[in-house]
Design an enzyme around this catalytic site. Structure first.
Site, PDB file in Angstrom:
ATOM      1  N   HIS A  81     -41.065 -46.691   8.410  1.00  0.00           N
ATOM      2  CA  HIS A  81     -41.361 -47.066   7.014  1.00  0.00           C
ATOM      3  C   HIS A  81     -40.134 -47.653   6.314  1.00  0.00           C
ATOM      4  O   HIS A  81     -39.937 -47.445   5.119  1.00  0.00           O
ATOM      5  CB  HIS A  81     -41.882 -45.866   6.215  1.00  0.00           C
ATOM      6  CG  HIS A  81     -43.165 -45.306   6.728  1.00  0.00           C
ATOM      7  ND1 HIS A  81     -44.394 -45.696   6.256  1.00  0.00           N
ATOM      8  CD2 HIS A  81     -43.426 -44.380   7.676  1.00  0.00           C
ATOM      9  CE1 HIS A  81     -45.352 -45.031   6.886  1.00  0.00           C
ATOM     10  NE2 HIS A  81     -44.799 -44.234   7.764  1.00  0.00           N
ATOM     11  N   ASN A 107     -50.850 -42.426   4.092  1.00  0.00           N
ATOM     12  CA  ASN A 107     -50.975 -43.758   4.691  1.00  0.00           C
ATOM     13  C   ASN A 107     -52.237 -44.439   4.161  1.00  0.00           C
ATOM     14  O   ASN A 107     -53.040 -43.809   3.477  1.00  0.00           O
ATOM     15  CB  ASN A 107     -51.103 -43.642   6.216  1.00  0.00           C
ATOM     16  CG  ASN A 107     -49.744 -43.478   6.901  1.00  0.00           C
ATOM     17  OD1 ASN A 107     -48.694 -43.727   6.318  1.00  0.00           O
ATOM     18  ND2 ASN A 107     -49.779 -43.057   8.150  1.00  0.00           N
TER      19      ASN A 107
HETATM   20 FE1  HDE Z   1     -43.772 -39.869   8.315  1.00  0.00          FE
HETATM   21  N1  HDE Z   1     -41.737 -39.976   8.282  1.00  0.00           N
HETATM   22  N2  HDE Z   1     -43.681 -38.679   9.905  1.00  0.00           N
HETATM   23  N3  HDE Z   1     -45.802 -39.878   8.435  1.00  0.00           N
HETATM   24  N4  HDE Z   1     -43.885 -41.088   6.742  1.00  0.00           N
HETATM   25  C1  HDE Z   1     -41.001 -40.670   7.416  1.00  0.00           C
HETATM   26  O1  HDE Z   1     -39.105 -39.900   6.287  1.00  0.00           O
HETATM   27  C2  HDE Z   1     -42.593 -38.025  10.353  1.00  0.00           C
HETATM   28  C3  HDE Z   1     -46.557 -39.201   9.343  1.00  0.00           C
HETATM   29  C4  HDE Z   1     -44.994 -41.447   6.055  1.00  0.00           C
HETATM   30  O2  HDE Z   1     -41.867 -44.534   1.461  1.00  0.00           O
HETATM   31  C5  HDE Z   1     -39.541 -40.377   7.534  1.00  0.00           C
HETATM   32  O3  HDE Z   1     -37.896 -40.590   4.501  1.00  0.00           O
HETATM   33  C6  HDE Z   1     -42.934 -37.114  11.412  1.00  0.00           C
HETATM   34  C7  HDE Z   1     -47.933 -39.141   8.936  1.00  0.00           C
HETATM   35  C8  HDE Z   1     -44.655 -42.333   4.980  1.00  0.00           C
HETATM   36  O4  HDE Z   1     -40.067 -43.368   1.892  1.00  0.00           O
HETATM   37  C9  HDE Z   1     -39.480 -39.299   8.612  1.00  0.00           C
HETATM   38  C10 HDE Z   1     -44.288 -37.248  11.601  1.00  0.00           C
HETATM   39  C11 HDE Z   1     -47.984 -39.827   7.755  1.00  0.00           C
HETATM   40  C12 HDE Z   1     -43.274 -42.467   5.040  1.00  0.00           C
HETATM   41  C13 HDE Z   1     -40.929 -39.144   8.980  1.00  0.00           C
HETATM   42  C14 HDE Z   1     -44.747 -38.224  10.649  1.00  0.00           C
HETATM   43  C15 HDE Z   1     -46.654 -40.283   7.470  1.00  0.00           C
HETATM   44  C16 HDE Z   1     -42.817 -41.667   6.144  1.00  0.00           C
HETATM   45  C17 HDE Z   1     -38.680 -41.593   7.773  1.00  0.00           C
HETATM   46  C18 HDE Z   1     -45.146 -36.553  12.606  1.00  0.00           C
HETATM   47  C19 HDE Z   1     -49.209 -40.115   6.887  1.00  0.00           C
HETATM   48  C20 HDE Z   1     -42.405 -43.331   4.150  1.00  0.00           C
HETATM   49  C21 HDE Z   1     -37.888 -41.799   6.513  1.00  0.00           C
HETATM   50  C22 HDE Z   1     -45.159 -35.137  12.456  1.00  0.00           C
HETATM   51  C23 HDE Z   1     -49.818 -38.925   6.373  1.00  0.00           C
HETATM   52  C24 HDE Z   1     -42.078 -42.651   2.865  1.00  0.00           C
HETATM   53  C25 HDE Z   1     -38.258 -40.731   5.640  1.00  0.00           C
HETATM   54  C26 HDE Z   1     -41.266 -43.588   1.994  1.00  0.00           C
HETATM   55  C27 HDE Z   1     -41.487 -41.521   6.495  1.00  0.00           C
HETATM   56  C28 HDE Z   1     -41.327 -38.245   9.874  1.00  0.00           C
HETATM   57  C29 HDE Z   1     -46.099 -38.651  10.599  1.00  0.00           C
HETATM   58  C30 HDE Z   1     -46.367 -41.066   6.302  1.00  0.00           C
HETATM   59  C31 HDE Z   1     -38.584 -39.587   9.799  1.00  0.00           C
HETATM   60  C32 HDE Z   1     -41.968 -36.230  12.155  1.00  0.00           C
HETATM   61  C33 HDE Z   1     -49.082 -38.429   9.657  1.00  0.00           C
HETATM   62  C34 HDE Z   1     -45.603 -42.975   3.986  1.00  0.00           C
HETATM   63  O5  HDE Z   1     -38.985 -38.090   8.096  1.00  0.00           O
END
Ligand code: HDE
Length: 696
Positions: free
Chosen positions: A85, A158
């Site tokens: 993202h 999302n």
């Molecule tokens: Fe994320 N995800 N994600 N994700 N995600 C990040 O956090 C992570 C997942 C989502 O505009 C990171 O600040 C893991 C689902 C958005 O700043 C990180 C898992 C959904 C954004 C991270 C998921 C998301 C992130 C990277 C599996 C939808 C951007 C930078 C367990 C419900 C937020 C940060 C923004 C961002 C980890 C799965 C949505 C690395 C470990 C499911 C919208 O922490």
């Protein structure tokens, strides 16, 4: 769009010589016509053009503290981009509750009808770096930070209601597979490559998400025209401590709208910032994007009867099973003052909830509760990232956490612990604070996947059968496109084999599109595929609104174009809610039939028809003749036609339509019939598609 370029609100508001203090207030560095340029220590700078040298042509002196400070700061301007993202667009706005959920929760943001809660929303792509284009085929992140009276609530979702994987431990592998391949450093921001499909073909739980990402949902026309989903089940907790499960949904007021794949690819070249710019222009024009906020509420007993496990993030709850209840709205109405300070530094964490909202046991969510806080520490560099203005709660907050890198607060007094007897006014725990739901957990500890998570194909099948025939063709064609970029035959074959469980028709179409010589056997499914009823709510086309609101009409003009026709089209489409941009061969304007000079918003070569929802080609015969040798004009018309857009033409326009070798259909309309043009411009000419490309 206005024809005269005036100083925008942004231009007026920006001022390079002001600094925002921690509380957000503006400190003028100096008064007078021009503020004094200073070092970070407040020392005035007399010469910002020349470094200090031993003599006019001599070496630069180490003594030059002004040069060193400036360059050192510049050298450290970047922070690590988000691992996923990274490319995002942020906007301020507010949430307004219209229906109270008091029966279910104590969270004031969900019980106080009419209260406007400030928020910051960031919409992003997943795979690409921060400088990547806006329009790849990709999931869009939909993250909201609500600054509630009871603390910050981050709903980090999302634009697709399900996810690729069921367990957080698989996330690093998924992301490594989708990102640029590590040996070659490409492709940027694309799923169409071997490592992604290799991982997916070995991960049957991804199949439902694969249907969504191959659908038009991942190539949106506008960030204002996407849905948002909290994805996981959460819990709401009421006054008596009872909890109810909840899924969160955002529904755009403008309805859904997607691009055609060929269009998305061409937009990437024409305007890499297309979606961000579109959002910016809408907000600058006061055309504020709006979403309805809706919930699906259900009890444990109801969940026990679902034919799937709601704790599995690869499943959604069909609206037919649990209807959506609209409880509020979000309006985005203010562009950030500074991209880095706000959009880049905003730190969302799903663990940020407020009293009355709690987590479910979804193992993906449970992993996320750890990951986001952890990633902020390396991205923002300090445990004090909550003090950055965009992250700071707007309600009072106090505790005994102290010190650390970039500490901005100066807590007073000798007490930095709790409980204490030495201070009467230091913060203390209170029953009013956050409580977790009381849940009885029992069972055997182990690295296991619940049996109830085993069905990987039924909802994928439900998604496919719920689509219109146009959308089914887009899904099949997207799979052919993506898998055609995969070099290893066994990966293509393995994917087609999975499709057999979803739809034999789909598998056949993709196999044919790939030129597979024989159909593989379907892999063994871990659970029997269930036949679920079609759910029209899963369509994109079905959720398109029959409106010109939010749509952009392009009018191609040249010297001699008919002023009356141009003005009447402009007037009518603006009245119907659209915006207009005029395109011409010269940015200086076009001299119309009545002698007036009409301003031009975009020069032809840099303003292809892909950026519009419908176009009008209004040209004199002379103008048409001059432009007939311009490939940009022919492309303008051919692309508008190929992307299923309405095209209005006058006589000159018709000459060029013929020159472009187009067989006019009912979407190619005489410019005098403005009503017909407006009605065609509200949608796309989906029936035309079979005449312009072979779909799988
Ligand atoms: Fe994320 N995800 N994600 N994700 N995600 C990040 O956090 C992570 C997942 C989502 O505009 C990171 O600040 C893991 C689902 C958005 O700043 C990180 C898992 C959904 C954004 C991270 C998921 C998301 C992130 C990277 C599996 C939808 C951007 C930078 C367990 C419900 C937020 C940060 C923004 C961002 C980890 C799965 C949505 C690395 C470990 C499911 C919208 O922490």
């Amino acid at each position: 769009m206005s024809n005269e370029k005036s100083v925008s609100n942004k231009d007026k508001a920006s001022s390079s010589n002001t600094h925002l203090g921690n509380g957000g207030e503006v400190h003028q560095l100096a008064s007078g016509d021009h503020s004094l340029l200073t070092t970070n220590q407040g020392v005035g700078i007399s010469d910002n053009q020349n470094s200090l040298k031993a003599n006019p042509r001599g070496p630069t002196l180490l003594e030059d503290f002004i040069l060193r400070e400036k360059i050192t700061h510049f050298d450290h301007e970047r922070i690590p981009e988000r691992i996923v993202h990274a490319r995002g667009t942020g906007v301020h706005g507010y949430f307004e509750l219209t229906t109270s959920l008091q029966k279910y929760t104590t969270a004031k943001i969900l019980t106080e009808v009419g209260t406007k809660t400030p928020l910051f929303t960031r919409i992003s792509t997943v795979a690409g770096g921060s400088g990547s284009v806006d329009t790849p085929r990709d999931v869009r992140g939909f993250a909201i930070k609500f600054f509630t009276q009871e603390g910050n609530w981050d709903l980090v979702g999302n634009n697709i209601p399900v996810f690729f994987i069921q367990d957080a431990i698989k996330f690093p592998d998924l992301v490594h597979a989708v990102k640029m391949e590590p040996d070659r450093g490409f492709p940027q921001s694309a799923t169409a490559h071997d490592t992604f499909w290799d991982f997916i073909s070995l991960t049957p739980e991804s199949m439902h998400m694969v249907m969504w990402i191959m659908s038009d949902r991942t190539i949106p026309r506008s960030l204002r025209m996407i849905e948002g989903f909290g994805v996981h089940s959460f819990r709401l907790i009421n006054e008596s401590g009872d909890s109810t499960f909840v899924k969160f949904h955002w529904r755009p007021k403008l309805g859904l709208q997607s691009t055609i794949w060929d269009e998305a690819v061409k937009i990437a070249g024409a305007d890499p910032d297309f979606l961000r710019r579109e959002m910016f222009e809408a907000i600058e024009a006061g055309d504020f994007p709006e979403w309805e906020f809706a919930v699906q509420l259900f009890t444990q007993e109801e969940a026990d009867k679902f034919p799937f496990d709601h704790l599995d993030a690869t499943k959604l709850i069909p609206e037919e099973l649990v209807p959506l209840k609209v409880i509020g709205r979000m309006v985005l109405d203010r562009w950030p003052n500074n991209f880095f300070a706000e959009t880049e530094q905003v730190a969302f964490c799903p663990s940020h909830v407020v009293p009355g909202i709690d987590f479910s046991n979804d193992p993906l969510l449970q992993g996320r509760l750890f990951s986001y806080l952890d990633t902020q520490l390396s991205r923002l560099g300090s445990a004090n990232f909550h003090q950055i203005p965009i992250n700071a709660p707007k309600c009072p907050f106090a505790n005994h956490q102290r010190d650390g890198h970039m500490q901005m607060d100066q807590p007073t007094g000798r007490v930095a612990y709790e409980p204490n007897s030495l201070s009467t006014d230091s913060p203390r725990e209170s029953p009013k604070g956050f409580h977790s739901a009381v849940v009885n957990e029992s069972g055997d500890k182990g690295r296991v996947r619940a049996e109830s998570f085993a069905d990987h194909y039924s909802q994928a099948r439900q998604f496919f059968i719920s689509q219109t025939s146009y959308e089914q063709a887009h899904i099949a064609s997207a799979l052919v496109f993506e898998l055609s970029k995969v070099e290893h035959l066994h990966i293509r074959v393995a994917m087609v084999a999975h499709l057999l469980h979803i739809s034999e028709d789909l598998a056949n179409r993709v196999a044919k599109g790939l030129g597979l010589d024989k159909m593989p056997n379907a892999p063994k499914a871990a659970a029997k595929v269930q036949e679920m009823p079609a759910s029209p709510a899963l369509q994109t086309i079905g959720k398109m609104k029959n409106t010109l609101q939010g749509r952009l009409i392009g009018i191609l003009v040249a010297d001699g174009s008919d002023a009356t026709v141009i003005n009447s089209i402009k007037k009518a489409v603006i009245k119907a809610g659209a915006s207009v941009k005029v395109v011409g061969p010269k940015i200086g304007g076009a001299k119309l039939s009545d002698g007036s000079i009409h301003a031009v918003d975009g020069q032809l070569a840099g303003t292809p028809s892909v950026i519009f929802d419908a176009v009008a080609i209004i040209l004199s015969n002379e103008g048409a003749k001059t432009l007939s040798t311009e490939s940009a004009v022919i492309d303008f018309i051919r692309d508008a036609f190929g992307h299923l857009k309405a095209i209005a033409v006058d006589n000159g326009g018709e000459v060029l339509v013929n020159k472009a070798n187009i067989t006019a259909d009912k979407g190619v309309i005489n410019a005098s019939d403005i009503e017909a043009f407006i009605s065609a411009a509200k949608t796309r000419q989906f029936d035309r598609e079979k005449s312009v490309r072979t779909l799988a």
